[in-house]
Write a protein that holds these residues in place. Structure first.
Motif, PDB file in Angstrom:
ATOM      1  N   UNK A   1       5.353 -21.263 -12.314  1.00 62.09           N
ATOM      2  CA  UNK A   1       5.329 -22.561 -11.963  1.00 62.09           C
ATOM      3  C   UNK A   1       4.370 -22.764 -10.833  1.00 62.09           C
ATOM      4  N   UNK A   2       3.345 -22.485 -11.183  1.00 68.32           N
ATOM      5  CA  UNK A   2       2.125 -22.711 -10.065  1.00 68.32           C
ATOM      6  C   UNK A   2       1.872 -24.116 -10.002  1.00 68.32           C
ATOM      7  N   UNK A   3       1.940 -24.842 -10.819  1.00 64.97           N
ATOM      8  CA  UNK A   3       1.706 -26.253 -10.496  1.00 64.97           C
ATOM      9  C   UNK A   3       2.858 -27.229 -10.010  1.00 64.97           C
ATOM     10  N   UNK A   4       4.119 -26.920 -10.101  1.00 67.04           N
ATOM     11  CA  UNK A   4       5.477 -27.576  -9.689  1.00 67.04           C
ATOM     12  C   UNK A   4       5.349 -26.907  -8.325  1.00 67.04           C
ATOM     13  N   UNK A   5       5.180 -25.738  -7.971  1.00 64.11           N
ATOM     14  CA  UNK A   5       5.806 -25.108  -6.671  1.00 64.11           C
ATOM     15  C   UNK A   5       4.573 -24.733  -5.796  1.00 64.11           C
ATOM     16  N   UNK A   6       3.293 -24.480  -6.461  1.00 65.86           N
ATOM     17  CA  UNK A   6       2.389 -24.041  -5.635  1.00 65.86           C
ATOM     18  C   UNK A   6       2.498 -22.852  -4.814  1.00 65.86           C
ATOM     19  N   UNK A   7       1.682 -22.363  -4.298  1.00 67.80           N
ATOM     20  CA  UNK A   7       1.542 -21.077  -3.323  1.00 67.80           C
ATOM     21  C   UNK A   7       0.694 -21.320  -1.850  1.00 67.80           C
ATOM     22  N   UNK A   8       0.940 -22.365  -1.287  1.00 68.24           N
ATOM     23  CA  UNK A   8       0.120 -22.782  -0.228  1.00 68.24           C
ATOM     24  C   UNK A   8       0.413 -21.779   1.079  1.00 68.24           C
ATOM     25  N   UNK A   9       1.681 -21.269   1.103  1.00 65.54           N
ATOM     26  CA  UNK A   9       1.630 -20.490   2.169  1.00 65.54           C
ATOM     27  C   UNK A   9       1.071 -19.203   2.312  1.00 65.54           C
ATOM     28  N   UNK A  10       1.137 -18.616   0.753  1.00 61.87           N
ATOM     29  CA  UNK A  10       0.515 -17.418   0.487  1.00 61.87           C
ATOM     30  C   UNK A  10      -1.012 -17.684   0.823  1.00 61.87           C
ATOM     31  N   UNK A  11      -1.702 -18.700   0.349  1.00 58.29           N
ATOM     32  CA  UNK A  11      -3.065 -18.836   0.806  1.00 58.29           C
ATOM     33  C   UNK A  11      -3.509 -19.196   2.308  1.00 58.29           C
ATOM     34  N   UNK A  12      -2.408 -19.697   2.868  1.00 54.99           N
ATOM     35  CA  UNK A  12      -2.700 -19.666   4.262  1.00 54.99           C
ATOM     36  C   UNK A  12      -2.665 -18.574   5.014  1.00 54.99           C
ATOM     37  N   UNK A  13      -1.763 -17.696   4.551  1.00 50.68           N
ATOM     38  CA  UNK A  13      -1.502 -16.085   5.307  1.00 50.68           C
ATOM     39  C   UNK A  13      -2.707 -15.496   4.754  1.00 50.68           C
ATOM     40  N   UNK A  14      -3.220 -15.396   3.520  1.00 47.95           N
ATOM     41  CA  UNK A  14      -4.416 -14.618   3.304  1.00 47.95           C
ATOM     42  C   UNK A  14      -5.685 -15.111   3.861  1.00 47.95           C
TER      43      UNK A  14
ATOM     44  N   UNK B   1       0.816  -1.361  -0.105  1.00 46.95           N
ATOM     45  CA  UNK B   1      -0.043  -0.035   0.042  1.00 46.95           C
ATOM     46  C   UNK B   1       0.915   1.239  -0.012  1.00 46.95           C
ATOM     47  N   UNK B   2       2.242   1.207   0.599  1.00 49.63           N
ATOM     48  CA  UNK B   2       3.120   2.210   0.505  1.00 49.63           C
ATOM     49  C   UNK B   2       3.846   2.511  -0.727  1.00 49.63           C
ATOM     50  N   UNK B   3       3.630   1.567  -1.749  1.00 49.15           N
ATOM     51  CA  UNK B   3       4.208   1.693  -2.802  1.00 49.15           C
ATOM     52  C   UNK B   3       3.850   3.004  -3.862  1.00 49.15           C
ATOM     53  N   UNK B   4       4.653   3.581  -4.544  1.00 52.12           N
ATOM     54  CA  UNK B   4       4.295   4.743  -5.189  1.00 52.12           C
ATOM     55  C   UNK B   4       3.462   4.189  -6.454  1.00 52.12           C
ATOM     56  N   UNK B   5       3.651   3.108  -6.993  1.00 53.03           N
ATOM     57  CA  UNK B   5       3.079   2.500  -8.091  1.00 53.03           C
ATOM     58  C   UNK B   5       3.164   1.074  -7.897  1.00 53.03           C
ATOM     59  N   UNK B   6       2.108   0.236  -8.128  1.00 55.69           N
ATOM     60  CA  UNK B   6       2.051  -1.144  -8.262  1.00 55.69           C
ATOM     61  C   UNK B   6       1.264  -1.661  -8.853  1.00 55.69           C
ATOM     62  N   UNK B   7       1.408  -3.121  -9.628  1.00 60.34           N
ATOM     63  CA  UNK B   7       0.511  -3.549 -10.476  1.00 60.34           C
ATOM     64  C   UNK B   7      -0.316  -4.436  -9.201  1.00 60.34           C
ATOM     65  N   UNK B   8       0.183  -4.824  -8.001  1.00 62.09           N
ATOM     66  CA  UNK B   8      -0.705  -5.372  -7.240  1.00 62.09           C
ATOM     67  C   UNK B   8      -0.490  -4.723  -5.842  1.00 62.09           C
ATOM     68  N   UNK B   9      -1.787  -4.600  -5.257  1.00 61.22           N
ATOM     69  CA  UNK B   9      -1.743  -3.815  -3.877  1.00 61.22           C
ATOM     70  C   UNK B   9      -2.091  -4.650  -2.536  1.00 61.22           C
ATOM     71  N   UNK B  10      -2.247  -5.909  -2.684  1.00 65.78           N
ATOM     72  CA  UNK B  10      -2.408  -6.797  -1.616  1.00 65.78           C
ATOM     73  C   UNK B  10      -2.052  -8.178  -1.942  1.00 65.78           C
ATOM     74  N   UNK B  11      -1.787  -8.827  -0.749  1.00 64.28           N
ATOM     75  CA  UNK B  11      -1.626 -10.347  -0.867  1.00 64.28           C
ATOM     76  C   UNK B  11      -2.553 -11.106  -1.966  1.00 64.28           C
ATOM     77  N   UNK B  12      -3.839 -10.806  -1.656  1.00 65.38           N
ATOM     78  CA  UNK B  12      -4.795 -11.426  -2.323  1.00 65.38           C
ATOM     79  C   UNK B  12      -4.560 -11.283  -3.763  1.00 65.38           C
ATOM     80  N   UNK B  13      -4.223 -10.047  -4.252  1.00 70.33           N
ATOM     81  CA  UNK B  13      -3.796  -9.507  -5.605  1.00 70.33           C
ATOM     82  C   UNK B  13      -2.685 -10.590  -6.260  1.00 70.33           C
ATOM     83  N   UNK B  14      -1.695 -10.726  -5.323  1.00 76.91           N
ATOM     84  CA  UNK B  14      -0.421 -11.642  -5.701  1.00 76.91           C
ATOM     85  C   UNK B  14      -0.878 -13.033  -5.865  1.00 76.91           C
ATOM     86  N   UNK B  15      -1.734 -13.454  -5.099  1.00 79.04           N
ATOM     87  CA  UNK B  15      -2.192 -14.829  -5.152  1.00 79.04           C
ATOM     88  C   UNK B  15      -3.065 -14.967  -6.643  1.00 79.04           C
TER      89      UNK B  15
END
Length: 512
Positions: free
Chosen positions: A389-402, A364-378
C-alpha cells in the motif's frame, strides 16, 4: 452486526471445577492452572481451544498473523512435564502465549514487524523475553498482528494495518480504531485468542491499543525487559511488556520476563536495581491505593460536562479517594505542549537516526534474510507498491531515516533536549509533589513517559456511549512498577469495569 462467526462459537467450552464451571475464553492464569491441577484441562486442550478460536474470529478481527505449527507438540510436552512433576511448574507452564510480530523466535514462525520484506527471515536465536517465557514453560502459540514497522513507516500511520496481517479491528466496535502498534496483541487478549500476549512500546504502542481494546497493558521501565532479538526503533525508548485481561495476569507475566540479558547488557544492568526481591506479584494488594499520592495533570481530561468520559473519570477519582488515596488535581507538567509535539521537540530527530542504526544492526545479525538494510527495505516496498500500500500509506519515515548518518551533533543535542524536558517536566513534578503516580486517559501520557524511559500501567476504565472502550493509565518514575501495580490492581478491584466484547460473546456452555 452481520453474522460473521462460524457455528463453532455459538457455544463456549465449559470446564467442570467441582460444582461450578469456568470458561476458557475468560480464564485467568490461576484458573487455567487450577484446571491443569485437577485434571479437567490439559495444555493440548487449551491450545486446541485457542487455535479454534483464532480460526473462527481472525477472519473478522485480523489479530493474528500466523500460528505456530509446533504449538500442539509443545503443549503435549508441557502436559508430560506436569505429570512428572505433579503440577508444580509455575503459572505460565503449559499456557499459550501470542507474541507481537516484531518479537523474534527461532522456530517455524516468521518475525517480520508486519512487513512482507522480512518474510522468510530467520533470527539467530529467540528474543530474550521469549527465552524467559520458554524457561517458564509457556507455549508460543503464534505471532500477533501489528502496525507495520511498529507505526514507524509513515506520518499518517496505519492504524492497526500491516501488509502481512491486514487491517485489525476493534472487537468492541468493529468500526472504531484498535490503535497500535501492539494492535493484534491487545485484540487477541480481549477476544480470548490467548490468555497471555506480549507487546512492545516506543511511544504509546502498548498503552494505546490496550486501552482501546479494554485490556491491561504494562509498559515497563526501559531496560527492565530485554530488547535483544526484537525488531527495534530506539534503544532509549523501546520496551517489551505484557498485555492481558487482568492486572494479576499481566504482573505474573512481567515477573517471568524481567531481568538481565547479556545481549542487552547496558540497559538490563542499569534497570536491574529496580527489580524487587521476591518479584512483582507481592504488590497485588487490594488496599494498594491507601496512602498513595496521585496527581491529575492538566491538559488531559478535557471532556465536556455530561459526557460519559467526564462522568466516569470523576467517579473514578472519587473512588480512589474513598480508598485512602490523596488525589491532587490541576497540576502542570512544565513544557507539556513542547513534550507532546514529537515533530518539533527533538524526538523524531533522535528516533530516525536511532532506527536506521538499530535496524541495520538487527538485520545484519539475522541468520537469513531477504533484506539486510533499511535501504533494501525501502527498495522492497518500491518493488511491491500494491502489496505494501505504498500509494496510500507511503514510507516517509523510512526515507528520512535512511538519509541520516548516525548519532551526530544534531542528534546528541536532540537527545540532550529530550532528557532535559523529562527532568524538568514529569520527573520534577512528581518529586516536588511526592507523587506515587500521575493518571491520564488511555495513552495520553505516553509521550511524556517515552522520553524518560518511564513505566505505566493502563487498566480498563469504561466505555463510551457508542461502546468504545477507554482506559486509565497510571504512570510514574523509572522503577515505580511496585507502587503502580498496587494502585492499578486496587483500582481494577474496586471498579471491575472490563466486559467481554459482544462480537466474541455467547452464553451457551458445552461440557468437555
Amino acid at each position: 452486526m452481520p453474522r460473521l462467526l462460524p457455528a463453532l462459537f455459538a457455544s463456549l467450552v465449559l470446564l467442570a471445577t467441582g460444582a461450578n464451571g469456568f470458561r476458557i475464553e475468560e480464564a485467568s492464569l490461576a484458573t487455567i492452572q487450577q484446571g491443569f491441577g485437577n485434571g479437567s484441562l490439559t495444555s493440548v486442550q487449551l491450545v486446541r481451544f485457542y487455535l479454534d478460536r483464532i480460526r473462527g474470529l481472525n477472519p473478522l478481527l485480523h489479530a493474528v498473523i500466523e500460528v505456530n505449527p509446533d504449538a500442539l507438540r509443545h503443549a503435549a510436552r508441557a502436559d508430560a512435564e506436569r505429570r512428572r512433576s505433579s503440577g508444580a511448574d509455575g503459572l505460565l507452564h503449559g499456557v499459550p502465549v501470542l507474541l507481537k510480530d516484531n518479537i523474534g523466535t527461532r522456530d517455524a514462525l516468521n518475525t517480520t514487524a508486519g512487513s512482507l520484506a522480512l518474510l522468510g527471515s530467520v533470527p539467530p536465536r529467540d528474543a530474550g523475553v521469549v527465552s524467559r517465557l520458554r524457561r517458564a514453560g509457556a507455549v508460543v502459540l503464534g505471532k500477533a498482528n501489528m502496525e507495520e514497522w511498529a507505526n514507524f513507516r509513515s506520518l499518517p500511520g496505519t492504524d492497526g494495518w500491516s501488509a502481512r496481517g491486514g487491517q485489525a479491528r476493534n472487537p468492541y466496535v468493529l468500526t472504531a480504531s484498535p490503535c497500535g502498534s501492539s494492535t493484534g496483541s491487545s485484540i487477541a487478549a480481549a477476544a480470548s485468542m490467548a490468555a497471555v500476549t506480549l507487546g512492545t512500546e516506543t511511544d504509546g504502542s502498548i498503552l494505546c491499543p490496550a486501552s482501546l481494546n479494554s485490556v491491561v497493558g504494562i509498559k515497563p521501565t526501559v531496560g527492565l525487559t530485554s530488547r535483544a532479538g526484537v525488531v527495534p526503533i530506539s534503544p532509549r525508548q523501546d520496551t517489551i511488556g505484557p498485555i492481558c485481561r487482568t492486572v494479576t495476569d499481566a504482573v505474573h507475566v512481567l515477573d517471568a520476563i524481567v531481568g538481565y540479558d547479556a545481549l542487552d547488557e547496558a540497559a538490563t544492568v542499569a534497570a536491574s536495581k529496580y527489580i524487587p526481591h521476591g518479584g512483582y506479584a507481592q504488590f497485588l494488594k487490594k488496599g494498594g491505593l491507601q496512602g498513595k499520592r496521585i496527581g491529575v495533570p492538566n491538559g488531559f481530561f478535557n471532556y465536556a460536562n455530561g459526557t460519559v468520559q467526564h462522568t466516569v473519570y470523576q467517579q473514578h477519582f472519587y473512588r480512589m479517594w474513598l480508598q485512602g488515596a490523596t488525589v491532587i488535581e490541576n497540576l502542570d507538567i512544565e513544557n507539556l505542549s513542547v513534550i507532546l509535539d514529537s515533530l518539533n521537540n527533538g524526538e523524531q530527530i533522535a528516533l530516525v537516526a536511532e532506527f536506521k542504526s538499530s535496524l541495520n544492526s538487527y538485520l545484519s545479525d539475522l541468520s537469513n534474510s531477504p533484506v539486510r538494510s533499511l535501504a533494501q527495505v525501502i527498495d522492497f516496498n518500491n518493488a511491491h507498491p500494491v502489496e505494501e500500500k505504498l500509494k496510500e500509506i507511503g514510507q516517509l519515515i523510512l526515507l528520512v531515516s535512511e538519509n541520516t548518518t548516525g548519532i551526530g551533533a544534531m542528534e546528541k543535542a536532540a537527545i540532550s533536549g529530550l532528557n532535559k524536558l523529562s527532568a524538568d517536566g514529569l520527573e520534577k513534578l512528581m518529586k516536588e509533589h511526592e507523587l506515587d503516580a500521575v493518571v491520564t486517559p488511555d495513552s495520553a501520557l505516553a509521550p511524556v513517559l517515552a522520553i524518560g524511559g518511564m513505566p505505566a500501567i493502563t487498566v480498563p476504565a469504561g466505555y463510551s456511549s457508542s461502546g468504545v472502550p477507554f482506559g486509565l493509565s497510571f504512570g510514574g518514575l523509572r522503577g515505580y512498577e511496585p507502587r503502580l501495580i498496587e494502585m492499578a490492581y486496587a483500582f481494577e478491584q474496586i471498579t471491575n469495569v472490563r466486559k467481554t466484547p459482544r462480537s466474541c460473546h455467547s452464553s451457551a456452555k458445552v461440557e468437555m
